[in-house]
Design a protein around this motif. Sequence first.
Motif, short mmCIF file in Angstrom:
data_model
loop_
_atom_site.label_atom_id
_atom_site.label_comp_id
_atom_site.label_asym_id
_atom_site.label_seq_id
_atom_site.Cartn_x
_atom_site.Cartn_y
_atom_site.Cartn_z
N GLU A 180 0.82 -1.22 0.00
CA GLU A 180 0.00 0.00 0.00
C GLU A 180 0.85 1.26 0.00
OE1 GLU A 180 -2.84 -0.52 3.15
OE2 GLU A 180 -4.13 -1.61 1.76
N ASN A 181 2.08 1.12 0.43
CA ASN A 181 2.97 2.26 0.53
C ASN A 181 3.73 2.44 -0.79
OD1 ASN A 181 3.97 4.32 2.10
ND2 ASN A 181 5.69 3.11 2.87
N THR A 182 2.98 2.54 -1.88
CA THR A 182 3.57 2.48 -3.21
C THR A 182 2.98 3.56 -4.11
OG1 THR A 182 3.85 0.09 -3.03
CG2 THR A 182 3.83 0.99 -5.25
N LEU A 183 3.86 4.24 -4.84
CA LEU A 183 3.41 5.17 -5.87
C LEU A 183 3.26 4.39 -7.17
CD1 LEU A 183 2.99 8.18 -6.85
CD2 LEU A 183 5.41 8.12 -7.50
N ILE A 184 2.08 4.46 -7.75
CA ILE A 184 1.85 3.70 -8.98
C ILE A 184 1.90 4.62 -10.18
CG2 ILE A 184 0.25 2.18 -10.18
CD1 ILE A 184 -0.75 1.42 -7.35
N VAL A 185 2.91 4.37 -11.00
CA VAL A 185 3.09 5.14 -12.22
C VAL A 185 2.84 4.21 -13.39
CG1 VAL A 185 4.65 6.61 -13.53
CG2 VAL A 185 4.91 6.44 -11.07
N THR A 186 1.97 4.61 -14.26
CA THR A 186 1.67 3.72 -15.38
C THR A 186 1.72 4.51 -16.66
OG1 THR A 186 0.19 1.95 -16.08
CG2 THR A 186 -0.85 4.00 -15.41
N GLY A 187 1.54 3.82 -17.76
CA GLY A 187 1.41 4.52 -19.03
C GLY A 187 2.49 4.18 -20.01
N SER A 188 2.83 5.18 -20.79
CA SER A 188 3.77 5.02 -21.87
C SER A 188 5.14 4.66 -21.32
CB SER A 188 3.85 6.34 -22.61
OG SER A 188 4.89 6.30 -23.53
N HIS A 189 5.79 3.74 -22.01
CA HIS A 189 7.10 3.34 -21.53
C HIS A 189 8.13 4.44 -21.78
CE1 HIS A 189 11.10 1.35 -22.16
NE2 HIS A 189 10.81 1.10 -20.90
N ASP A 190 8.86 4.74 -20.72
CA ASP A 190 10.05 5.57 -20.88
C ASP A 190 10.99 5.21 -19.74
OD1 ASP A 190 11.96 7.85 -20.70
OD2 ASP A 190 10.73 8.56 -22.37
N PRO A 191 12.26 4.94 -20.05
CA PRO A 191 13.19 4.55 -18.98
C PRO A 191 13.29 5.62 -17.90
CG PRO A 191 14.27 4.40 -21.15
CD PRO A 191 12.89 4.95 -21.38
N LEU A 192 12.85 6.84 -18.19
CA LEU A 192 13.01 7.89 -17.19
C LEU A 192 12.20 7.58 -15.93
CD1 LEU A 192 10.57 10.22 -16.67
CD2 LEU A 192 11.08 10.73 -19.03
N ILE A 193 11.13 6.77 -16.05
CA ILE A 193 10.34 6.43 -14.86
C ILE A 193 11.17 5.57 -13.91
CG2 ILE A 193 8.28 5.24 -14.02
CD1 ILE A 193 6.94 6.15 -16.68
N ASP A 194 11.85 4.56 -14.47
CA ASP A 194 12.71 3.73 -13.63
C ASP A 194 13.85 4.57 -13.04
OD1 ASP A 194 11.23 1.45 -14.03
OD2 ASP A 194 12.46 0.73 -15.70
N GLU A 195 14.38 5.49 -13.85
CA GLU A 195 15.45 6.34 -13.34
C GLU A 195 14.96 7.20 -12.18
OE1 GLU A 195 18.69 6.33 -14.12
OE2 GLU A 195 18.28 4.68 -15.50
N ALA A 196 13.74 7.73 -12.33
CA ALA A 196 13.19 8.56 -11.26
C ALA A 196 12.97 7.71 -10.00
CB ALA A 196 11.88 9.20 -11.70
N ALA A 197 12.51 6.46 -10.19
CA ALA A 197 12.33 5.55 -9.04
C ALA A 197 13.66 5.33 -8.34
CB ALA A 197 11.74 4.21 -9.52
N ASP A 198 14.70 5.20 -9.13
CA ASP A 198 16.03 4.99 -8.54
C ASP A 198 16.50 6.23 -7.78
OD1 ASP A 198 18.43 3.47 -8.14
OD2 ASP A 198 19.38 4.88 -9.53
N PHE A 199 16.25 7.40 -8.35
CA PHE A 199 16.60 8.64 -7.65
C PHE A 199 15.88 8.72 -6.30
CE2 PHE A 199 18.90 12.11 -9.95
CZ PHE A 199 19.39 11.33 -10.98
#
Lengths: 623, 623
Positions: free
Chosen positions: B402-421
Amino acid sequence: MKYNYLNNLPLDEAKSKYYAYLKEVGLSGKTETVPVNDACARVIKNAAYAHICSPHYNASAMDGVAVKAELTFTASERTPVTLTPADYTVVDTGDPLPDNADSVIMVEDLIEGENGNYEIISSVVPWQNVRQVGEDICMGDMIAPSGTVLTPSLCGALLAGGITEIEVIRKPLVGIIPTGDEIVPPTSNPQKGDIIEFNSTVFKGMLGEMNAKAKVYPITPDKKELIKAAIEKALSECDIVLVSAGSSAGRDDYTSDIIASLGTVLVHGIAIKPGKPAVLGEALGKPVIGLPGYPVSAIVIMDEIVHDIVAMYYGKPQLPRETVKATLAKKIVSSLKYSEYVRVSLGRINNKLSASPLARGAGVITSFTKADGVLIVPQNCEGIEAGEEVEIRLNKPLFEIENTLIVTGSHDPLIDEAADFLARKGAPFRVCSTHVGSMGAIYAVRDGLAHLGGIHLLDTETGVYNKSYVEKYLPEGSAVTVKGVGRVQGLMVQKGNPLNIKEFGDIKNCRYVNRQRGAGTRILCDYLLEKNKLTPTEIDGYHNEEFTHTAVAALIAAGNADAGLGIYSAAKMYDLDFIPICNETYEFLIDKSYLDNPMVKAFLDVIYSDEFRKRLSEMGGYV
Amino acid sequence: MKYNYLNNLPLDEAKSKYYAYLKEVGLSGKTETVPVNDACARVIKNAAYAHICSPHYNASAMDGVAVKAELTFTASERTPVTLTPADYTVVDTGDPLPDNADSVIMVEDLIEGENGNYEIISSVVPWQNVRQVGEDICMGDMIAPSGTVLTPSLCGALLAGGITEIEVIRKPLVGIIPTGDEIVPPTSNPQKGDIIEFNSTVFKGMLGEMNAKAKVYPITPDKKELIKAAIEKALSECDIVLVSAGSSAGRDDYTSDIIASLGTVLVHGIAIKPGKPAVLGEALGKPVIGLPGYPVSAIVIMDEIVHDIVAMYYGKPQLPRETVKATLAKKIVSSLKYSEYVRVSLGRINNKLSASPLARGAGVITSFTKADGVLIVPQNCEGIEAGEEVEIRLNKPLFEIENTLIVTGSHDPLIDEAADFLARKGAPFRVCSTHVGSMGAIYAVRDGLAHLGGIHLLDTETGVYNKSYVEKYLPEGSAVTVKGVGRVQGLMVQKGNPLNIKEFGDIKNCRYVNRQRGAGTRILCDYLLEKNKLTPTEIDGYHNEEFTHTAVAALIAAGNADAGLGIYSAAKMYDLDFIPICNETYEFLIDKSYLDNPMVKAFLDVIYSDEFRKRLSEMGGYV
């Protein structure tokens, strides 16, 4: 006598002061590189990107034959297509697709013909039954971000992505230094005044759960130079140092002074109970923490502070803890001086989750073994009424807590024995038993706090057990009593009966130890006093109350008292003499709605089994 | 070609048949005796009873002086009592009470007088500030029933009760035999046709979580005698044997025959998907299990069968698993032939828990790395509609999910990068990203399935991105788009551009790889086709759909296709040539109610940070 008062810093202030300082001195985890096939449960330092695709080649997804799909486009039941050996390549699952093929026909769809020919009656499309390159993982994709705890499937994904080694945070090594002149290593035969050193074992276990390693140093006596030397050694070998006991401000409490001499003491004394006399310090850039000697106090500091520091070491955030709302089963009075950590057991009865406060003494380790969670009473709160909704921080998964049969009421070892029988039979639930006395059991069943209540309540007018109490305190027809056991109550006295106690009335000449109000045995005591025309004020020790038969027996065996009422098995266990007084009817009170509850039924099945009756007769005193 | 059909036994029947047999042959855990201070997390064989009381003597609970309480009874502010050195003994916390004392006066309550005298102005009662014998634990009390998993505090309680050693169930040793001619040890440079052996690592990790030890044997080729010898060796050394792959009925599948020759095969083929081709057998009284080669299939068998067998070994019940109710986010079609294990990700948005099915291929290990739980579609069910309430078996604590931000949609590696940041900054939540395309993001935000949706949807009439789609598909004012990044879309082609592709229209002469319907890049493709007066039927590979830019790049790099639309960073990663087509506006769509959500804010803070922009410029293709 030396006595220095401690600070009384609110926990949040103590934490932010300490953590900010540790951040400033650069607390962070060292890393090491390990093979991925040995990295499960480790915490990765950096984001992991796939080196290769998985699959890294076009692989057959089935056993069958690989073909160029266009050869099959016209195949149907009416117009079968024949494939000659030149048209296909036999492939097993996982085999690479030959360069001239782009699809696989499953073996089940092949009709064997002559000369190695196959006939097919349906077509395949390009890439059908083929795992194309990168179906699972694409080279360059991020498999896991920084700080991820590696699960088994993540280790699999890393290997599939061609990563064979990975940089992980080294498990922090935490040095534990037990101190104290009176402390002795674990023994089953301690001398008077010896305190068994079990705190380090508790800390080691907790550190394991925090993903840290523990190094337990030898017990160091209360000598300033020796403790200082031990801390210096631990600082040279470990990442975090814990000093057990000596953290208060008494004449033998050196921890704070020593840490100050080696580095910095940020906090000495926190406004929490238990846990107040803690020292939060730093030396050589490493956290050095003085833990209180009382186990429960120390556990609170481990859980509140050391837990966070290990998380900091791993670069992990201080995640909020899992909490649950519950109804408080019993009033709590607390002090405005501290925020208080009250251990509670939880039970779900009829969809209502109730929290029952456990023993609050700082020395009572069993209050933690039984605790399902902790209720934190804020510093500015004088208490909480029974029935109020409270927030409980969970010690175990709620799921496990809810899968519990709650037996409460009068103490009898037979409840623990029955729980053990159930465990040995593989019952798919646990049993939680609490000792609140027979009257407590009546209230608990009435208020939906327990599935079963053990009661033995003598109606002094009729001589009949239980019936009139149930009728008086419970709505008519709401609950039933079912057969439990008959048992012998009597006076437990010192071995050899030195005071020559013959009957209950003789207790006026000795030091008595009583049971708590509401216990069936207490009601029996009061009845017997009246019968013997005695008043409580005539009985030395009438107000010395214990909660269990064994606790009463233990005090008589220790010489704290000369006599007390209890059951035969307790007297036998402590090698006391036993003067039988009466036979009791110990029954189970059950709310009608639980009569068909599978846990209740399984429990009663055990109670009524021959095997269990045999165990009772070994224990003695049951009729 | 040999092909034997497997059985298709329903899971419950397979389990009861197999477990009953194992019970009959006497499967049970061996035990060993270990020191209690090393026994945390171990499972005890028998109930543990305290050998001694804790405390085992009357101990001072405070620093102060021990006295006979009756000396103090008259003390008050008006009538202080003076204690001479003969009246008291100085005690520290934990010291034994002298025989002539029955209470302790705290140091804080002592007023120092002359000649070692103390004055007191309040009384104590007998046993005040004393930890009486047995306060925590009474000798003979049951500390833990049979089969208890020892927690840190239970280890403490055992030591406090004088128990220094304890009989625990030996951790079962589970032998894992990877088999297969094509299987190679982990490598980052596999040859075509090599399958990296990562299943044993996944099994080892899962066994660790089940409290079992794993011994991984060397890879054994597909030779019947060699596999038989390996199983015999493992049987002589281990308690349970797992044979990885070869469990089906193909030409190289020997596991079933070998187990039958060494003992008994109870089940071959279970009606579950994935996981069908499993072998449940026994030899020398030990469980021998043939696991399917596909990792996801094998994980299901590990989780369903091996998990239970380890529990049986420990004498533990088959506890029901923790489940949770959720709303199915996407329709599932299933077969009547099997019960199906669908991995799902879970998300709590606006208090509604939604379950989104993940990739269902048996080879897709990443579907398990991302899975928060499993939806079991029963055998007699053809499918479940979106919006229905379903029961999900949890893989992780719900709290964590439940303690999760759910980002969905168009693929872009920037989402994984932002998760890593965010992870590196210690954000107190995790990010779960799924690739459902821009249109998928619009629906997900509309339906409350995601906090944030990444979109880049070209309005082909106006040339403006996103605005018209949001207006069309979302209720007015319900959501806003916020700035994301500009990025370059183009054609990715083989290195050196051998087909000399110059502009989008040239794809009619090559093998194209497309994106899935609903992807912004697919909409761009369809727009460009129309602009170039081309139809889908003219494009070879138009129906070859992939879900990410990297998947498209991987197929081009592997030679499965010649060209595909995608972003620059994917082309760069795969060392492909890139022909820029247009600049896109990639934005984030957010339901208005989450604009102040701290997770959403923290995510956007990262996206807008200079540090992150720097990372994007390293990746390339962002403007």
